[in-house]
Design an enzyme around this catalytic site. Structure first.
Site, PDB file in Angstrom:
ATOM      1  N   GLY A   1      24.582  92.525  93.944  1.00 11.19           N
ATOM      2  CA  GLY A   1      24.569  93.970  93.759  1.00 11.19           C
ATOM      3  C   GLY A   1      23.134  94.487  93.763  1.00 11.19           C
TER       4      GLY A   1
ATOM      5  CD  GLU B   1      30.009 110.992  91.878  1.00 13.77           C
ATOM      6  OE1 GLU B   1      30.183 109.766  91.880  1.00 13.77           O
ATOM      7  OE2 GLU B   1      28.950 111.552  92.234  1.00 13.77           O
TER       8      GLU B   1
END
Lengths: 444, 444
Positions: free
Chosen positions: A24, A181
């Site tokens: 990541g 979102e």
């Protein structure tokens, strides 16, 4: 160095070996930061790609394609020859023997270890979450959610009466940035795209509901931004419930603390995260949310050769937001500390430089807050958000494609990635790898 | 019109109903061609997207993303209100009752029917093809093939000795355009990308072999182009065997008519196609390769209201190449004939206008032949191929993304779509839909 040699190391004639678990933001930053050090790095991840996590919700709502926000990890290191990539799941870390056990049939030993496996969704013991709600952490989660919603619409064309049973409703549990979102993006997908795709369905009757247990959305933002977000979502037809907790989730039903029940075929759990369960194999103290407690230099207490960065770790004296930026900065810091230790120097404490936070609510609307007190909302916030995310996406190709896709969505209100295949277009067909997933849960 | 009303039609008060089965090049051309007719069109396909078939091999070799060559079918008809899309598999066509039975729980009746379901891979009875070789017809096939090859490389990092057992070898059965294009693209993927991704593997030892039963590659092209293709593939390290037939395929072994055996973990069957098995449910005469025999106007003999176009049909007096262009032209022709029949006029015979054929061999190299005798090869052929395919891809967004991806691949020798996920990022999670696939085979 090849991976199979790792299993038979000759300690005397080799360089300092760094194992990084997780590709990541944090893991990539460590590996890149070690490019000029006299070390060999093995970067281990269950996938062969890095995911641009902040835009996963865009894949779930058909605004971006999978390939837009994923980047082949091996490609990142074509020009950095001290990094090897191993695609495998880590099953156990043996801190005493300094070994990492993997599903690839090899164990890897280390001189320095960096744990950067991130967080997983956390249901806080709420009944029914695991079986009746969908997560939105990984790219696979996003594709599954997108397909699930599109399939509900396809099914409704054959039987529109099911709309009243919540066939097309979406309930999002959690009003943090992910919930906000996602709700905004679903609202646009439904109103602008699916209403045209399915002209005979009464898409107006779909409900999109955000359920938040605290008294406001975006709890980490200012009250002003929270209020902004609530108004903006309301204008987009999203129902926001605050001060309401999810008691339990049954198939297509969300039971709330106020006694009411929401019917929805699509239920998304975005109410919280905890540390990746790999942390539990370490035998070191964990925080209540399963994160590894680290010292100020990000090392694990009692193990100066082991660092934990990003969402998997917490320094209780200065907890950081669980975002990309602390992971990136923590990764760069850790690479420097490994260099310092090699040079016989003391490590330094990690100092996080806050560059602000943002959440987009939809077309032309986002909230952004900067540490100097500047707050943007509406169009300026949205432009700041758009620019930052495009710039931060790795690689020219991804950037250019994302721009094309966003420009297309913006100009036409279309979403080109709403593809459903009859059969399973799996991104992994190796039975070994799939079996591991089934047996052990989610990706490292 | 909604789909559920289709099951309960009131014949007296409705418009002429056209059912089109298959959203490939032919089916889309029919539906679009009917935009100004007083008809209601139901377009049925097992997927919710159109596949740009000529570039499927690019997805298999990680050059393009899935979304680059797929286009949501419903989006194509946002502005054409006489078309309804039904995502379903057709299980049976009842020519007498003029009904189409589907897996969506509805049957659809028609006044005119267009069958445009295309071709499926055909093993000509060769033992072991179904269980030990991979197809390359659908987008799902392409993703499965790409993942399979990438997984072989990942597995080889843990155990490089398996390379000698054919771990990384690819055998392509069939030297037509699909086999040639795939071999060229694999050669570039291996040499330019995977050799850098896996610097510790001896990628040079991988073999890419094309096995062709006749005496030359690209049998439908001129001998000059065939020779060109063979030389070009040879320069790229591809082994071409002609006059050699595949006797049988066992796990990781291809047994040839010359008595030798090729070892390869990746075996692709691209040696031939036959008509989609849906044709067998019609009870009308079929050609030996399972295609529906049609009259010169593309209607099915004895059923002037039924047309069959593209790869599913053949007019034995003037067989056409099984390419996109005959399907598109056949679709346009059929839309006109439906209009003529509605106006009480006689149908016209279909006249195919040959615009040429092309096959790309790789970077800077393709062969193209035009009906006026012009033949291009090398860079001019490649530019012709590139321009034509980009222009023909539907929609600005896809075109722009494909250009970005190709430019990126061209400039950097990179392939950005080489993503492998640990878990199954299925594009379909609906168990009903998946069950149909398992029970009945491939997509309509």
């Amino acid at each position: 160095m090849t991976i199979n040699q790792v299993t038979h190391p000759t300690r005397s004639d080799r360089r300092h070996r760094v194992v990084v678990i997780g590709a990541g933001f944090g893991g990539l930053a460590v590996a890149r930061g070690l490019r000029d050090e006299a070390v060999d790095v093995t970067l281990i991840d269950a996938n062969n790609f890095h995911t641009f996590q902040p835009l996963v919700y865009q894949v779930a709502t058909a605004g971006l394609a999978v390939d837009d926000i994923a980047h082949a990890t091996r490609g990142v290191f074509h020009h950095q020859h001290n990094v090897d990539v191993l695609m495998a799941r880590v099953t156990e870390i043996d801190l005493e023997r300094r070994e990492v056990h993997t599903t690839a049939g090899v164990s890897v030993d280390y001189d320095s270890l960096v744990i950067a496996v991130g967080a997983v969704s956390h249901d806080f013991g709420t009944p029914g979450v695991a079986s009746n709600a969908m997560d939105l952490k990984t790219l696979d989660d996003a594709v599954a959610l997108r397909n699930h919603v599109l399939e509900r619409f396809e099914a409704a064309t054959a039987n529109p009466s099911t709309i009243d049973d919540g066939q097309l409703n979406v309930v999002i549990c959690g009003g943090g940035p992910t919930g906000v979102e996602l709700a905004g993006a679903f609202s646009e997908l439904f109103g602008r795209v699916l209403a045209k795709d399915f002209p005979h369905l009464d898409v107006e009757r779909c409900r999109i509901v955000v359920v938040e247990g605290s008294d406001r959305l975006l709890g980490k933002f200012s009250e002003q931004s929270s209020a902004r977000a609530r108004i903006a979502l309301g204008k987009r037809g999203v129902e926001v419930m605050t001060d309401v907790k999810v008691r339990s989730i049954e198939p297509a039903e969300v039971h709330l603390s106020n006694g009411s029940t929401l019917r929805a075929q699509t239920i998304v759990w975005a109410a919280g995260v905890r540390g990746h369960p790999l942390a539990e194999t370490l035998g070191v103290p964990l925080a209540r949310d399963g994160r590894i407690i680290v010292d100020p230099d990000l090392s694990v207490p009692g193990h100066p050769e082991v660092f934990a960065i990003g969402d998997i770790s917490v320094n209780p004296r200065s907890p950081l937001p669980q975002l990309a930026l602390p992971a990136v900065q923590g990764g760069k810091h850790t690479a420097r500390q490994i260099g310092r230790r090699l040079a016989g120097r003391a490590t330094e404490p990690f100092a996080y430089r806050d560059l602000g936070t943002m959440a987009t609510i939809g077309r032309h609307d986002a909230v952004a807050e900067f540490p100097n007190g500047v707050r943007l909302a509406g169009v300026p916030g949205w432009i700041a958000w758009l620019g930052l995310h495009v710039v931060r996406l790795m690689g020219f190709r991804n950037r250019a494609n994302v721009l094309v896709n966003w420009f297309w969505n913006y100009a036409t209100y279309d979403r080109a990635s709403r593809l459903l295949s009859e059969s399973a277009a799996s991104t992994a067909s190796n039975p070994t790898v799939v079996r591991v997933e089934v047996a052990e849960g989610r990706a490292a």
